[in-house]
Motif scaffolding. Structure first.
Motif, PDB file in Angstrom:
ATOM      1  N   ARG A  16       0.817  -1.215   0.000  1.00 30.17           N
ATOM      2  CA  ARG A  16       0.000   0.000   0.000  1.00 30.17           C
ATOM      3  C   ARG A  16       0.850   1.264   0.000  1.00 30.17           C
ATOM      4  N   ARG A  17       2.179   1.096   0.027  1.00 25.00           N
ATOM      5  CA  ARG A  17       3.093   2.236   0.026  1.00 25.00           C
ATOM      6  C   ARG A  17       3.626   2.509  -1.371  1.00 25.00           C
ATOM      7  N   SER A  18       3.941   3.734  -1.622  1.00 30.37           N
ATOM      8  CA  SER A  18       4.569   4.089  -2.889  1.00 30.37           C
ATOM      9  C   SER A  18       5.970   3.507  -2.942  1.00 30.37           C
ATOM     10  N   ARG A  19       6.366   3.089  -4.135  1.00 27.82           N
ATOM     11  CA  ARG A  19       7.724   2.583  -4.323  1.00 27.82           C
ATOM     12  C   ARG A  19       8.739   3.708  -4.488  1.00 27.82           C
ATOM     13  N   VAL A  20       8.245   4.932  -4.647  1.00 32.17           N
ATOM     14  CA  VAL A  20       9.130   6.094  -4.794  1.00 32.17           C
ATOM     15  C   VAL A  20       9.362   6.673  -3.402  1.00 32.17           C
ATOM     16  N   LEU A  21      10.557   6.512  -2.897  1.00 33.19           N
ATOM     17  CA  LEU A  21      10.837   6.910  -1.521  1.00 33.19           C
ATOM     18  C   LEU A  21      10.985   8.414  -1.348  1.00 33.19           C
ATOM     19  N   SER A  22      11.536   9.078  -2.354  1.00 33.85           N
ATOM     20  CA  SER A  22      11.749  10.518  -2.261  1.00 33.85           C
ATOM     21  C   SER A  22      11.225  11.189  -3.533  1.00 33.85           C
ATOM     22  N   PRO A  23       9.931  11.390  -3.616  1.00 35.90           N
ATOM     23  CA  PRO A  23       9.336  11.891  -4.853  1.00 35.90           C
ATOM     24  C   PRO A  23       9.676  13.361  -5.129  1.00 35.90           C
ATOM     25  N   VAL A  24       9.701  13.679  -6.411  1.00 32.08           N
ATOM     26  CA  VAL A  24       9.800  15.069  -6.855  1.00 32.08           C
ATOM     27  C   VAL A  24       8.417  15.442  -7.374  1.00 32.08           C
ATOM     28  N   LEU A  25       7.774  16.381  -6.703  1.00 34.15           N
ATOM     29  CA  LEU A  25       6.348  16.634  -6.861  1.00 34.15           C
ATOM     30  C   LEU A  25       6.066  17.964  -7.544  1.00 34.15           C
ATOM     31  N   LEU A  26       5.173  17.920  -8.524  1.00 33.34           N
ATOM     32  CA  LEU A  26       4.769  19.117  -9.247  1.00 33.34           C
ATOM     33  C   LEU A  26       3.249  19.191  -9.242  1.00 33.34           C
ATOM     34  N   ALA A  27       2.717  20.362  -8.956  1.00 34.81           N
ATOM     35  CA  ALA A  27       1.265  20.545  -8.891  1.00 34.81           C
ATOM     36  C   ALA A  27       0.760  21.215 -10.161  1.00 34.81           C
ATOM     37  N   THR A  28      -0.466  20.862 -10.539  1.00 40.13           N
ATOM     38  CA  THR A  28      -1.148  21.583 -11.606  1.00 40.13           C
ATOM     39  C   THR A  28      -2.618  21.699 -11.235  1.00 40.13           C
ATOM     40  N   THR A  29      -3.134  22.895 -11.272  1.00 43.19           N
ATOM     41  CA  THR A  29      -4.545  23.246 -10.990  1.00 43.19           C
ATOM     42  C   THR A  29      -4.987  22.897  -9.573  1.00 43.19           C
ATOM     43  N   HIS A  45       7.255  13.503   5.109  1.00 42.79           N
ATOM     44  CA  HIS A  45       7.527  12.147   4.646  1.00 42.79           C
ATOM     45  C   HIS A  45       8.638  12.061   3.601  1.00 42.79           C
ATOM     46  N   GLY A  46       9.279  13.174   3.304  1.00 43.60           N
ATOM     47  CA  GLY A  46      10.356  13.154   2.326  1.00 43.60           C
ATOM     48  C   GLY A  46       9.839  13.472   0.939  1.00 43.60           C
ATOM     49  N   GLY A  47      10.608  14.207   0.214  1.00 49.60           N
ATOM     50  CA  GLY A  47      10.198  14.611  -1.128  1.00 49.60           C
ATOM     51  C   GLY A  47      10.514  16.066  -1.368  1.00 49.60           C
ATOM     52  N   LYS A  48      10.410  16.465  -2.595  1.00 49.22           N
ATOM     53  CA  LYS A  48      10.719  17.838  -2.994  1.00 49.22           C
ATOM     54  C   LYS A  48       9.605  18.367  -3.873  1.00 49.22           C
ATOM     55  N   VAL A  49       9.112  19.526  -3.541  1.00 51.26           N
ATOM     56  CA  VAL A  49       8.073  20.169  -4.341  1.00 51.26           C
ATOM     57  C   VAL A  49       8.729  21.189  -5.264  1.00 51.26           C
ATOM     58  N   VAL A  50       8.440  21.091  -6.556  1.00 52.68           N
ATOM     59  CA  VAL A  50       8.990  22.019  -7.538  1.00 52.68           C
ATOM     60  C   VAL A  50       7.844  22.748  -8.224  1.00 52.68           C
ATOM     61  N   THR A  51       8.175  23.840  -8.875  1.00 52.74           N
ATOM     62  CA  THR A  51       7.134  24.646  -9.519  1.00 52.74           C
ATOM     63  C   THR A  51       7.199  24.614 -11.040  1.00 52.74           C
ATOM     64  N   LYS A  52       8.244  24.005 -11.587  1.00 52.24           N
ATOM     65  CA  LYS A  52       8.387  23.917 -13.041  1.00 52.24           C
ATOM     66  C   LYS A  52       8.649  22.477 -13.447  1.00 52.24           C
ATOM     67  N   TRP A  53       8.194  22.152 -14.646  1.00 51.23           N
ATOM     68  CA  TRP A  53       8.405  20.800 -15.146  1.00 51.23           C
ATOM     69  C   TRP A  53       9.873  20.574 -15.484  1.00 51.23           C
ATOM     70  N   SER A  54      10.363  19.386 -15.180  1.00 48.04           N
ATOM     71  CA  SER A  54      11.673  18.913 -15.629  1.00 48.04           C
ATOM     72  C   SER A  54      11.629  17.400 -15.642  1.00 48.04           C
ATOM     73  N   SER A  55      12.639  16.796 -16.237  1.00 52.39           N
ATOM     74  CA  SER A  55      12.678  15.333 -16.313  1.00 52.39           C
ATOM     75  C   SER A  55      12.860  14.690 -14.945  1.00 52.39           C
ATOM     76  N   ALA A  56      13.206  15.499 -13.931  1.00 53.81           N
ATOM     77  CA  ALA A  56      13.385  14.962 -12.585  1.00 53.81           C
ATOM     78  C   ALA A  56      12.061  14.726 -11.869  1.00 53.81           C
ATOM     79  N   VAL A  57      10.971  15.301 -12.356  1.00 58.02           N
ATOM     80  CA  VAL A  57       9.669  15.160 -11.708  1.00 58.02           C
ATOM     81  C   VAL A  57       9.238  13.696 -11.729  1.00 58.02           C
ATOM     82  N   THR A  58       8.774  13.194 -10.596  1.00 57.03           N
ATOM     83  CA  THR A  58       8.265  11.819 -10.517  1.00 57.03           C
ATOM     84  C   THR A  58       6.747  11.761 -10.425  1.00 57.03           C
ATOM     85  N   HIS A  59       6.123  12.819  -9.901  1.00 59.68           N
ATOM     86  CA  HIS A  59       4.669  12.831  -9.702  1.00 59.68           C
ATOM     87  C   HIS A  59       4.107  14.196 -10.101  1.00 59.68           C
TER      88      HIS A  59
END
Length: 254
Positions: A16-29, A45-59
């Motif tokens: 039930r857990r995500s396999r991505v331990l340290s997600p790179v998160l981008l929001a839209t709308t 819970h670990g992770g990085k929130v970004v504001t622009k798209w890049s290939s590093a984004v996981t979610h």
């Protein structure tokens, strides 16, 4: 028996857990409350929130409250933004904001499958009301080592582009593995595949001359940029147009 039961419970919890331990998160709308929750979860819970798209984004995390009335019950549909199309082309997770609430309740990032977006509001089936399935199809395709959607294709951008901009359209084509140019008129001679001429905000009286120029150059008919967007929505290249048509208002980019 007690140890076996404990192991089964641990295995079930891990599933039930995500396999991505340290997600790179981008929001839209997302709305302000959802953005605050996103940032809070990343801190906890670990992770990085970004504001622009890049290939590093996981979610890519999107609201689905804007789903069309024509959608079937239970369909998670979002707006067709540039960020959304970039994520589909890259095979990254596209999840509804319900993933944030579920992760908050579970005190950790939960598995994404139950929250994966089914598609966008601009490509709902008029018959079934289902989303086009681009996010899942693109993710599984690229996870399996498949080529990018536009791999091996060459495009020529003709005329003005407003929504999205020429820059954004070029970025999408290249994100999808295609090559694109906007300066020199394409030549089909010696090319493995004919370049596809794309147009955007072209006045109606300039469309027929463009079709004629393509024919004189040995190229197929031009296509409106919506050909690109609809192909991305399905993560499947649509047939090249036999006759260029002015797109319907349903093919919208936010």
């Amino acid at each position: 028996e007690g140890e076996a039961t404990a192991r089964r419970m641990e295995a079930a919890a891990a599933a039930r857990r995500s396999r991505v331990l340290s997600p790179v998160l981008l929001a839209t709308t997302l709305d302000e409350e959802e953005v605050r929750l996103l940032n809070s979860l990343a801190r906890q819970h670990g992770g990085k929130v970004v504001t622009k798209w890049s290939s590093a984004v996981t979610h890519l995390v999107s609201t689905t409250r804007c789903s069309s009335n024509g959608a079937a019950a239970g369909q998670r549909l979002c707006g067709r933004t540039i960020k959304y199309m970039s994520a589909v082309l890259s095979g990254q997770w596209v999840v509804a904001s319900s993933w944030l609430r579920a992760s908050s309740a579970a005190a950790g990032w939960v598995a994404e499958e139950e929250h994966e977006v089914h598609g966008d509001n601009s490509s709902i089936s008029a018959v079934s009301g289902l989303g086009a399935g681009g996010p899942r199809r693109g993710r599984l395709h690229l996870e399996g080592g498949g080529p990018r959607l536009f791999d091996g294709l060459h495009f020529h951008l003709h005329g003005p582009f407003n929504k999205p901009s020429r820059k954004d359209l070029l970025s999408l084509l290249r994100e999808g593995g295609g090559t694109a140019a906007a300066d020199k008129w394409p030549d089909s001679r010696g090319a493995a595949a004919d370049p596809l001429v794309l147009y955007g905000d072209l006045p109606d009286d300039e469309l027929e001359p463009l079709q004629s120029r393509c024919a004189e150059s040995g190229l197929g008919p031009p296509a409106h940029a919506n050909w690109v967007f609809e192909s991305i929505s399905r993560h499947e290249c649509l047939p090249r147009p036999g006759v260029a048509e002015v797109p319907s208002q349903e093919s919208e980019v936010y």
